[in-house]
Design a protein around this motif. Structure first.
Motif, mmCIF file in Angstrom:
data_model
loop_
_atom_site.group_PDB
_atom_site.id
_atom_site.type_symbol
_atom_site.label_atom_id
_atom_site.label_comp_id
_atom_site.label_asym_id
_atom_site.label_seq_id
_atom_site.Cartn_x
_atom_site.Cartn_y
_atom_site.Cartn_z
ATOM 1 N N THR A 346 37.880 134.902 -44.648
ATOM 2 C CA THR A 346 38.755 133.879 -45.510
ATOM 3 C C THR A 346 38.195 133.691 -46.923
ATOM 4 O O THR A 346 39.004 133.887 -47.881
ATOM 5 C CB THR A 346 39.490 132.629 -44.690
ATOM 6 N N TRP A 367 39.259 140.567 -43.031
ATOM 7 C CA TRP A 367 39.726 139.151 -42.520
ATOM 8 C C TRP A 367 41.167 139.698 -40.848
ATOM 9 O O TRP A 367 40.678 138.974 -39.900
ATOM 10 C CB TRP A 367 40.742 138.173 -42.972
ATOM 11 N N ARG A 371 40.499 138.301 -37.306
ATOM 12 C CA ARG A 371 41.433 137.369 -36.547
ATOM 13 C C ARG A 371 42.884 137.844 -35.798
ATOM 14 O O ARG A 371 42.366 137.016 -34.622
ATOM 15 C CB ARG A 371 42.374 137.315 -38.260
#
Length: 402
Positions: A346, A367, A371
């Motif tokens: 991030t 990401w 994630r």
């Protein structure tokens, strides 16, 4: 009593050899990782790279033509590949755990035949095990053996693997209620691969759902029963450790890519008083903070990787306490690798600037991947496990998540 061929721990030469092999494969994967992610196709060509490099048979005994390596080495390989392509790294990680059942769950006398077959065929082992789905049912067949029915979601590698490891429960007969692992060839009649994996990230992990409709299962297709016996259940801490290395590799890859982008940035922020963004003290501060956290996670991952091999070497002597202590160490890695990887993937945008948010740059890939996969099982429950063990000495019940 002997349980598997894995003995000792990896030496420096072994680790360096296979990390170099993995780095070469990762370099090839990195060249078009973003384009392949967007194409969202099953990774057949990518898995061939792994076969040709010898990574698929890394953990198989050398006497049968395998790499003869240790688990710490396999986890390092997953980490290196994840820096470039976390999807392919995931498929390989699951393959290591799935095929690792030869050593963990199969009778020692029956292991040589399976090893010879998987090495000769350079099999990639996909799985259809997801424990939160309803059980697959194995019903005794009048002609002998069983028929397998049901659907499993999130069957990583199943659609691209040479074989599928499926978890089901026998329904009926004198073994009614017995949970077992079965090993089926990819093209067994009655298996349908739905190709419905549609996630934010890990798009090439071939993790779609699979339906088994009257699939014939012979007695010899059953690898073993799922029990609470400590040694055989080391596969679960093993996959959690692979996750920790996967997340670590993603964080390392994102940080390396951010460094490249920062060094390529022209000029500087007008208030910084320096000529280049790479000299901006706030940029350097962020890199210093993130790198320090990543290095700390790496140190823990390396230590726990060695501990895993040490416990595996105990074979039948592994106790519930041995397994529990190891699982707790791995849970700690899962906690910090999850949080650091999400933070790194991030915050790299802070040091690479608004131009790094362009779709053509693809910095979001790291990401999106981390994630997505960190949602595999709630990390808060890992924190709870760690705290309960540290404060009260409580070990979690054995499951396919603990």
């Amino acid at each position: 009593m002997t349980r598997s061929h894995w003995t000792g721990t990896a030496d420096v030469a072994e680790l360096e050899r296979w990390e170099a092999v993995a780095a070469q494969v990762a370099e090839t994967l990195a060249a078009d990782a973003l384009e392949r992610d967007r194409a969202n196709q099953d990774p057949h060509a990518e898995l061939q790279l792994l076969r040709d490099a010898g990574l698929v048979n890394l953990l198989d005994p050398a006497e049968f033509g395998g790499g003869g390596a240790h688990w710490q080495t396999a986890f390092r390989v997953v980490r290196v590949l994840a820096r470039a392509d976390a999807s392919v790294a995931q498929v390989l990680a699951y393959h290591y755990i799935n095929s690792g059942n030869i050593g963990f769950a199969v009778d020692f006398a029956k292991q040589p035949d399976l090893y010879r077959r998987t090495v000769a065929g350079r099999w990639v082992w996909g799985d259809s095990v997801n424990p939160v789905d309803p059980d697959l049912a194995l019903t005794p067949h009048p002609d002998g053996g069983f028929r397998l029915d049901g659907t499993k979601r999130f069957s990583t590698g199943a659609s691209v693997g040479d074989v599928v490891l499926a978890a089901g429960t026998i329904r009926g007969g004198d073994r009614d209620g017995t949970p077992v692992f079965v090993l089926l060839d990819h093209d067994r009649a009655g298996i349908r691969y739905h190709g419905d994996w549609d996630a934010l990230g890990q798009r090439l992990s071939a993790s779609g759902s699979v339906t088994f409709d009257g699939v014939r299962v012979a007695e010899e297709d059953i690898l073993g029963e799922l029990t609470d016996e400590p040694f055989s259940t080391l596969i679960t801490p093993g996959i959690q450790l692979a996750f920790g290395d996967l997340y670590l590799g993603v964080a390392q890859g994102a940080l390396a890519r951010a460094r490249e982008l920062t060094l390529a940035r022209a000029n500087s922020w007008f208030l910084s008083g320096v000529e280049r963004y790479a000299e901006d003290p706030f940029v350097l501060r962020v890199f210093g903070e993130l790198l320090s956290k990543v290095d700390a996670v790496e140190a823990l991952a390396d230590a726990v990787g060695r501990e895993f091999d040490a416990v595996v070497e105990l074979g039948s002597a592994v106790t519930a306490e041995d397994r529990g202590r190891l699982a707790q160490r791995i849970a700690r890695l899962k906690v910090v690798s999850t949080e650091v990887a999400i933070e790194v993937t991030t915050r790299v945008f802070e040091v690479t600037g608004s131009s790094s948010a362009k779709a053509s740059v693809g910095l979001d890939l790291w990401w999106r991947n981390v994630r997505t996969h960190t949602l595999h099982d709630p990390v808060d429950y890992k924190k709870l496990e760690v705290g309960a063990y540290y404060v009260n000495g409580d070990l979690q019940p054995i499951s396919l998540y603990t």
